[in-house]
Design an enzyme around this catalytic site. Structure first.
Site, mmCIF file in Angstrom:
data_model
loop_
_atom_site.group_PDB
_atom_site.id
_atom_site.type_symbol
_atom_site.label_atom_id
_atom_site.label_comp_id
_atom_site.label_asym_id
_atom_site.label_seq_id
_atom_site.Cartn_x
_atom_site.Cartn_y
_atom_site.Cartn_z
ATOM 1 N N SER A 123 39.941 44.317 44.803
ATOM 2 C CA SER A 123 38.537 44.647 44.682
ATOM 3 C C SER A 123 37.505 43.907 45.306
ATOM 4 O O SER A 123 37.611 44.031 46.552
ATOM 5 C CB SER A 123 38.401 44.170 42.950
ATOM 6 O OG SER A 123 37.159 44.966 42.557
ATOM 7 N N ASP A 176 39.652 55.786 42.953
ATOM 8 C CA ASP A 176 39.493 54.571 42.324
ATOM 9 C C ASP A 176 38.758 54.438 41.212
ATOM 10 O O ASP A 176 37.748 54.995 40.933
ATOM 11 C CB ASP A 176 39.034 53.657 43.659
ATOM 12 C CG ASP A 176 38.754 52.168 43.326
ATOM 13 O OD1 ASP A 176 38.137 51.802 42.349
ATOM 14 O OD2 ASP A 176 39.480 51.379 43.860
ATOM 15 N N HIS A 206 42.863 51.119 39.996
ATOM 16 C CA HIS A 206 42.226 49.926 40.787
ATOM 17 C C HIS A 206 42.967 48.762 40.723
ATOM 18 O O HIS A 206 43.084 48.172 39.812
ATOM 19 C CB HIS A 206 40.862 49.888 40.275
ATOM 20 C CG HIS A 206 39.808 48.804 40.791
ATOM 21 N ND1 HIS A 206 39.323 49.189 41.934
ATOM 22 C CD2 HIS A 206 39.261 47.497 40.314
ATOM 23 C CE1 HIS A 206 38.490 48.067 42.314
ATOM 24 N NE2 HIS A 206 38.431 47.136 41.349
#
Length: 433
Positions: A208, A304, A371
């Site tokens: 991330s 995502d 994610h």
């Protein structure tokens, strides 16, 4: 009578349950129990999932505070020292290093940063003393075949700028320190005499906001290591794209500009990008990655879940909450919402195109609603992990790093990939934009 029959069924099932466990271990048992659809089976699935989680979680690794960094001004938002977790390498991996950036969003204004300062994402005082290493950080070969015995380091994230900020002045009213870039250098300087200076292999990765950091710091990481070291970078769910939201507003572009301005990030973003574009654009991988010289592997879901929730359909673009159910579970999306997500995928692939021309790079773009896939064991390397071209993520990354075979694949559009685990809710996000 019904209770007796239920008890008999349960007894027979438990017999099979424990036989499977003894004969085939947790992985075999997990696959067996997944086939059961009864209410009892649902309960047993939960039990096995918990057992499997404990089995695959890996070890717990203690925290290391870089207290010497405070004198250099390399501190978290609240002024506390940087921190990392390190599990030492062994055997063939003793001189190989995996440096992994923790993720956790960003803060774009003083109010958000003040809130963040009172959490583990802004203060090392509030970080857990131990964290579990799983997925790419796992220390067991069956669950992490290529990196299990490397030196594995997780750099804790407490600055809110993907380790790019550096503002000397500190407002006494807020006591906020914007020093992410200094944290990054301080941790590396602390690790070099502990063996990093002797690295034969080194992989910089992150998830991330940490995945973005692994792109932004990729070339500088290589410059900090010995000339003979094999250095590569892996970005997991860090390829955030510059796209308008469902209302037509340039929401994420404004947000990234605020981050770069607040944290003074411009001078720490790659010069190859800032020499041509506004610094805020150089917080987007699509404008930075084409100039990265170090081999870079991009791992990302085309859908995502964080980007769908916060870039495509952020709350302020959806005041009536029409997207709420869809963002929680892709199976709840209407045909119009799915079309918007398919259009997002196409824009994602266009933004990705220029960054993936290098023959030394790698690409794994699946069609899962996910994610971060390196830190989660069930996505990284398990019996039922997602696959692309019959390849699991861990195998693709390992083959790429060791030059066994290149991997450069983009999945077909959702819902074509049956290996994607889209049946449940997407994992919670660390923050919202």
């Amino acid at each position: 009578m019904e209770k007796i029959e239920t008890l008999l069924v349960a007894t027979r099932f438990c017999g099979v349950f424990f036989f499977t466990f003894n004969a085939y271990g947790l992985v075999g048992l997990y696959l067996f129990v997944r086939m059961v659809d009864s209410r009892l089976g649902q309960w047993l699935k939960l039990v096995v999932s918990l057992l499997l989680l404990l089995k695959t979680q890996g070890l717990y690794v203690g925290i290391t505070y870089v207290k010497s960094a405070v004198a250099k001004g390399a501190v978290c938002l609240d002024g506390s020292p940087p921190a990392y977790h390190w599990d030492k390498g062994s055997g063939t991996g003793i001189n190989s290093w995996l440096i992994h950036f923790e993720g956790g969003g960003w803060c774009n204004n003083v109010t958000n940063c003040l809130s963040r300062k009172n959490t583990h994402l802004g203060s090392s005082k509030l970080m857990g003393q131990q964290i579990a290493f799983s997925g790419i950080m796992n220390n067991k070969r069956p669950f992490n075949p290529d990196f299990y015995n490397w030196n594995r380091v997780k750099i804790r994230y407490c600055d809110g700028s993907s380790f790019t900020g550096d503002v000397q002045a500190v407002n006494p009213a807020t006591n906020l320190h914007f020093r992410g870039a200094r944290i990054w250098l301080a941790v590396i300087e602390d690790l070099l005499p502990k063996g990093l200076k002797n690295a034969e292999n080194a992989l910089l990765s992150g998830c991330s906001a940490g995945g973005l950091a692994s792109i932004l710091h990729c070339d500088s990481f290589r410059s900090l290591l010995p000339m003979g070291t094999t250095v590569k970078c892996l970005s997991d769910a860090g390829y955030f794209i510059n796209v308008r939201d469902v209302s037509g507003a340039p929401h994420v572009q404004t947000y990234f500009n605020e981050i770069v301005t607040l944290h003074g990030s411009a001078k720490n973003l790659p010069l190859s990008c800032t020499s041509m574009l506004k610094p805020s654009f150089c917080f987007f991988p699509q404008y930075v990655a084409p100039q990265v010289r170090t081999p870079l592997f991009i791992l990302n879901a085309a859908y995502d879940s964080w980007q769908i929730r916060n870039i495509l359909a952020p709350g302020n673009a959806d005041p009536l909450g029409v997207w709420k159910s869809c963002k929680l579970d892709i199976n709840n999306c209407s045909p119009l919402q799915l079309k918007a997500m398919q259009d997002f995928r196409l824009r994602f692939l266009i933004a990705l195109n220029k960054a993936t021309n290098s023959s030394s790079g790698g690409l794994y773009i699946d069609s899962c609603y996910a994610h971060c896939q390196t830190e989660t064991q069930e996505k990284w390397f398990m019996a039922d992990s997602p696959m692309l071209g019959k390849m699991k993520i861990a195998k693709a990354v390992g083959d790429w790093f060791y030059d066994r075979s290149p991997f450069h694949k983009i999945d077909c559009p959702y819902p074509c990939n049956p290996s994607c685990q889209n049946s449940g809710l997407a994992p919670p996000d660390n923050s919202e934009v």
